[in-house]
Design a protein around this motif. Structure first.
Motif, PDB file in Angstrom:
ATOM      1  N   SER A 184       0.839  -1.208   0.000  1.00 49.96           N
ATOM      2  CA  SER A 184       0.000   0.000   0.000  1.00 49.96           C
ATOM      3  C   SER A 184       0.867   1.248   0.000  1.00 49.96           C
ATOM      4  N   THR A 185       0.325   2.317  -0.552  1.00 44.87           N
ATOM      5  CA  THR A 185       1.088   3.559  -0.668  1.00 44.87           C
ATOM      6  C   THR A 185       1.502   4.099   0.691  1.00 44.87           C
ATOM      7  N   SER A 186       0.675   3.932   1.702  1.00 43.89           N
ATOM      8  CA  SER A 186       0.999   4.451   3.030  1.00 43.89           C
ATOM      9  C   SER A 186       2.169   3.711   3.663  1.00 43.89           C
ATOM     10  N   ARG A 187       2.379   2.440   3.301  1.00 40.66           N
ATOM     11  CA  ARG A 187       3.462   1.642   3.879  1.00 40.66           C
ATOM     12  C   ARG A 187       4.646   1.506   2.935  1.00 40.66           C
ATOM     13  N   ARG A 188       4.642   2.204   1.818  1.00 38.04           N
ATOM     14  CA  ARG A 188       5.746   2.116   0.856  1.00 38.04           C
ATOM     15  C   ARG A 188       6.874   3.033   1.312  1.00 38.04           C
ATOM     16  N   THR A 189       7.982   2.441   1.729  1.00 30.84           N
ATOM     17  CA  THR A 189       9.113   3.195   2.253  1.00 30.84           C
ATOM     18  C   THR A 189      10.160   3.405   1.162  1.00 30.84           C
ATOM     19  N   VAL A 190      11.146   4.236   1.494  1.00 29.06           N
ATOM     20  CA  VAL A 190      12.231   4.500   0.557  1.00 29.06           C
ATOM     21  C   VAL A 190      13.046   3.231   0.320  1.00 29.06           C
ATOM     22  N   ALA A 191      13.317   2.485   1.396  1.00 25.66           N
ATOM     23  CA  ALA A 191      14.087   1.245   1.255  1.00 25.66           C
ATOM     24  C   ALA A 191      13.362   0.235   0.370  1.00 25.66           C
TER      25      ALA A 191
ATOM     26  N   ALA B 206      18.616   7.241   8.055  1.00 27.00           N
ATOM     27  CA  ALA B 206      17.505   6.895   8.939  1.00 27.00           C
ATOM     28  C   ALA B 206      17.960   6.623  10.367  1.00 27.00           C
ATOM     29  N   LEU B 207      19.150   6.076  10.547  1.00 27.59           N
ATOM     30  CA  LEU B 207      19.604   5.688  11.882  1.00 27.59           C
ATOM     31  C   LEU B 207      20.488   6.739  12.538  1.00 27.59           C
ATOM     32  N   VAL B 208      21.330   7.393  11.758  1.00 25.76           N
ATOM     33  CA  VAL B 208      22.265   8.365  12.340  1.00 25.76           C
ATOM     34  C   VAL B 208      21.667   9.765  12.386  1.00 25.76           C
ATOM     35  N   HIS B 209      20.889  10.137  11.375  1.00 23.52           N
ATOM     36  CA  HIS B 209      20.262  11.461  11.326  1.00 23.52           C
ATOM     37  C   HIS B 209      18.763  11.311  11.094  1.00 23.52           C
ATOM     38  N   PRO B 210      18.023  10.737  12.025  1.00 24.83           N
ATOM     39  CA  PRO B 210      16.597  10.459  11.778  1.00 24.83           C
ATOM     40  C   PRO B 210      15.744  11.709  11.644  1.00 24.83           C
ATOM     41  N   LEU B 211      16.062  12.768  12.376  1.00 21.06           N
ATOM     42  CA  LEU B 211      15.236  13.977  12.334  1.00 21.06           C
ATOM     43  C   LEU B 211      15.571  14.846  11.131  1.00 21.06           C
ATOM     44  N   ARG B 212      16.845  15.069  10.922  1.00 21.83           N
ATOM     45  CA  ARG B 212      17.253  15.941   9.818  1.00 21.83           C
ATOM     46  C   ARG B 212      17.001  15.318   8.452  1.00 21.83           C
ATOM     47  N   SER B 213      16.909  13.995   8.393  1.00 20.36           N
ATOM     48  CA  SER B 213      16.741  13.328   7.104  1.00 20.36           C
ATOM     49  C   SER B 213      15.291  13.069   6.733  1.00 20.36           C
ATOM     50  N   GLN B 214      14.345  13.518   7.559  1.00 25.81           N
ATOM     51  CA  GLN B 214      12.941  13.259   7.250  1.00 25.81           C
ATOM     52  C   GLN B 214      12.512  13.926   5.944  1.00 25.81           C
ATOM     53  N   SER B 215      12.999  15.135   5.710  1.00 30.87           N
ATOM     54  CA  SER B 215      12.635  15.831   4.474  1.00 30.87           C
ATOM     55  C   SER B 215      13.353  15.240   3.263  1.00 30.87           C
ATOM     56  N   VAL B 216      14.537  14.654   3.487  1.00 35.32           N
ATOM     57  CA  VAL B 216      15.302  14.081   2.377  1.00 35.32           C
ATOM     58  C   VAL B 216      14.768  12.707   2.008  1.00 35.32           C
ATOM     59  N   ARG B 217      14.427  11.913   3.009  1.00 36.85           N
ATOM     60  CA  ARG B 217      13.958  10.541   2.780  1.00 36.85           C
ATOM     61  C   ARG B 217      12.462  10.559   2.464  1.00 36.85           C
TER      62      ARG B 217
ATOM     63  N   ALA C 168      12.781   9.616  -3.663  1.00 40.96           N
ATOM     64  CA  ALA C 168      13.324   8.282  -3.937  1.00 40.96           C
ATOM     65  C   ALA C 168      13.016   7.856  -5.369  1.00 40.96           C
ATOM     66  N   LYS C 169      11.822   8.183  -5.872  1.00 47.29           N
ATOM     67  CA  LYS C 169      11.492   7.875  -7.268  1.00 47.29           C
ATOM     68  C   LYS C 169      12.437   8.604  -8.219  1.00 47.29           C
ATOM     69  N   LEU C 170      12.718   9.866  -7.916  1.00 45.56           N
ATOM     70  CA  LEU C 170      13.642  10.624  -8.753  1.00 45.56           C
ATOM     71  C   LEU C 170      15.039  10.022  -8.711  1.00 45.56           C
ATOM     72  N   ILE C 171      15.469   9.589  -7.526  1.00 42.26           N
ATOM     73  CA  ILE C 171      16.787   8.962  -7.403  1.00 42.26           C
ATOM     74  C   ILE C 171      16.840   7.666  -8.204  1.00 42.26           C
ATOM     75  N   CYS C 172      15.756   6.887  -8.166  1.00 41.10           N
ATOM     76  CA  CYS C 172      15.710   5.644  -8.944  1.00 41.10           C
ATOM     77  C   CYS C 172      15.833   5.920 -10.443  1.00 41.10           C
ATOM     78  N   ILE C 173      15.166   6.975 -10.907  1.00 43.09           N
ATOM     79  CA  ILE C 173      15.261   7.337 -12.333  1.00 43.09           C
ATOM     80  C   ILE C 173      16.697   7.730 -12.681  1.00 43.09           C
TER      81      ILE C 173
END
Length: 413
Positions: free
Chosen positions: A66-73, A139-150, A155-160
């Motif tokens: 489901s879209t709500s559970r689709r993570t970057v990983a 996700a593990l070392v910078h969980p707060l600062r990386s929320q906007s990046v992750r 992730a779709k753009l990175i995959c492309i």
């Protein structure tokens, strides 16, 4: 490398055996040769069957999340499985190629496509594994600062971008790989003939550096940083636990003291956060171990092939020579390539056996598929039941009419 007669070009050995004058000398006749025609097709067949089954299941599960559970990983894993699956679909052609003694029967277009899919998978797989490692680091070392990046959209753009970069690295293979008649072997080989030695050196170093060395340095740095962060977190927990439990003991009442005498608290568990944090920690740990296993499997599978490629580069430049060098390049290149190809079949196994969520989603998907398959049978049985009911009622009406006619006939006479 094998020199083509009357030409300064060199022939790629990824899917063609090496030959050298030293191999043909009497001093090198004692070196045994591996029977590639029988061994390689058998290994390719096993890898192809297991890999296609595993990656198809993985793609179905990850794509139906489901879209709500689709993570970057999960997005990176999905693209990794697609890359492996595309290559595995071309592997039967290479199995036939080896079984026919390096004679390519499928034509020029199939040769270019199959060779390109091999190189595309080599680059795309390590690029996506690198993205997965960087994602775990953020996700593990910078969980707060990386929320906007992750973000899934990023992730779709990175995959492309990864696919574009992998295609760019594969472009020389598309241009140079072709079918060539090799007079010495009397075969139509699917190989790369380089314009000159500089082309071979450049593409070989690009394969070693971009396809293995630089990504492994990035991955190693990410996991070293994750390990240091986790060890520092465990140290902080060990320092904070005594004071925390001491304050808890001081503020507790008589009921709490009596319960402590019956079951003393464990200093490794924080009672104030025992509801959600342990589950979250176990989930992060599971994902971390899954990605670490994928990275380790890639390293173990592809490191021998890149070592042999490096030896090939040194031999072509004159730095190494001898029977052992020629034997290593000629015999270990196809075998280490088989080991590298096996990575495409290992990845989905790691997802299935190390990811509880993956197994749960696979079970749910299987149940839903079985329910859909049973639904038409139930509808048909209901239709057959209703038809038989209508038929029996119609036959009863006919019998009633017959009985009525028999009863009325004497009365009329």
């Amino acid at each position: 490398m094998m020199a083509v007669p009357n030409d300064s070009t060199t022939l790629n050995s990824t899917f063609f055996p090496h030959t050298s004058e030293n191999i043909e000398n009497q001093t090198c006749t004692d070196w045994p040769r591996v029977p590639m025609i029988t061994i390689i097709p058998s290994i390719y067949t096993v890898i192809c069957i297991l890999g296609i089954i595993g990656n198809t299941l993985a793609v179905c599960v990850l794509a139906h999340t489901s879209t709500s559970r689709r993570t970057v990983a999960n997005m990176f894993m999905l693209n990794l499985c697609v890359s492996d699956l595309l290559f595995l679909l071309s592997l039967p052609l290479w199995a036939v190629y080896y079984s026919r003694g390096y004679n390519w029967p499928f034509g020029q277009v199939a040769c270019k496509i199959s060779g390109s899919l091999h190189n595309l998978n080599l680059y795309a797989s390590i690029f996506f594994i690198t993205c997965m490692s960087v994602d775990r680091y953020l996700a593990l070392v910078h969980p707060l600062r990386s929320q906007s990046v992750r973000d899934p959209k990023r992730a779709k753009l990175i995959c492309i971008l990864v696919w574009i970069l992998a295609c760019a690295c594969t472009a020389p293979t598309i241009a140079l790989r072709d079918t060539h008649y090799i007079k010495e072997y009397d075969v139509e080989a699917c190989a790369i003939i380089y314009p000159d030695h500089t082309w071979y050196q450049s593409l070989a170093w690009m394969k070693v550096l971009l396809g293995f060395l630089l990504p492994m340095i990035i991955i190693s740095c990410c996991y070293c940083a994750i390990g240091c962060h986790l060890l520092a977190g465990f140290g902080d927990i060990g320092l904070r636990k005594p004071s925390h439990f001491g304050s808890t003991f001081k503020s507790s009442g008589s009921q709490e003291s009596s319960s402590r005498t019956e079951r003393p608290p464990t200093p490794c568990v924080n009672p104030s956060s025992s509801g959600s944090r342990p589950k979250e920690g176990r989930g992060l740990e599971r994902v971390l171990w899954t990605v670490a296993a994928v990275v380790l499997a890639f390293f173990l599978c592809w490191f021998p092939f890149h070592c042999v490629t490096f030896i090939d580069i040194l031999q072509s430049d004159g730095w190494l020579d001898g029977c052992w060098v020629n034997w290593t390049i000629s015999n270990l290149t196809p075998l280490t390539l088989c080991l590298g190809f096996s990575n495409s079949a290992i990845n989905p196994v790691l997802y299935c056996f190390m990811g509880n969520h993956f197994r749960g989603r696979l079970g749910a998907l299987s149940k839903g598929l079985c329910a859909r398959l049973k639904a038409p049978d139930e509808d048909n049985s209901q239709k057959r039941g209703s038809f038989s009911t209508r038929l029996s009622s119609f036959s009863r009406k006919l019998s009633d009419l017959k009985d009525l006619a028999i009863v009325e006939a004497p009365a009329q006479t």
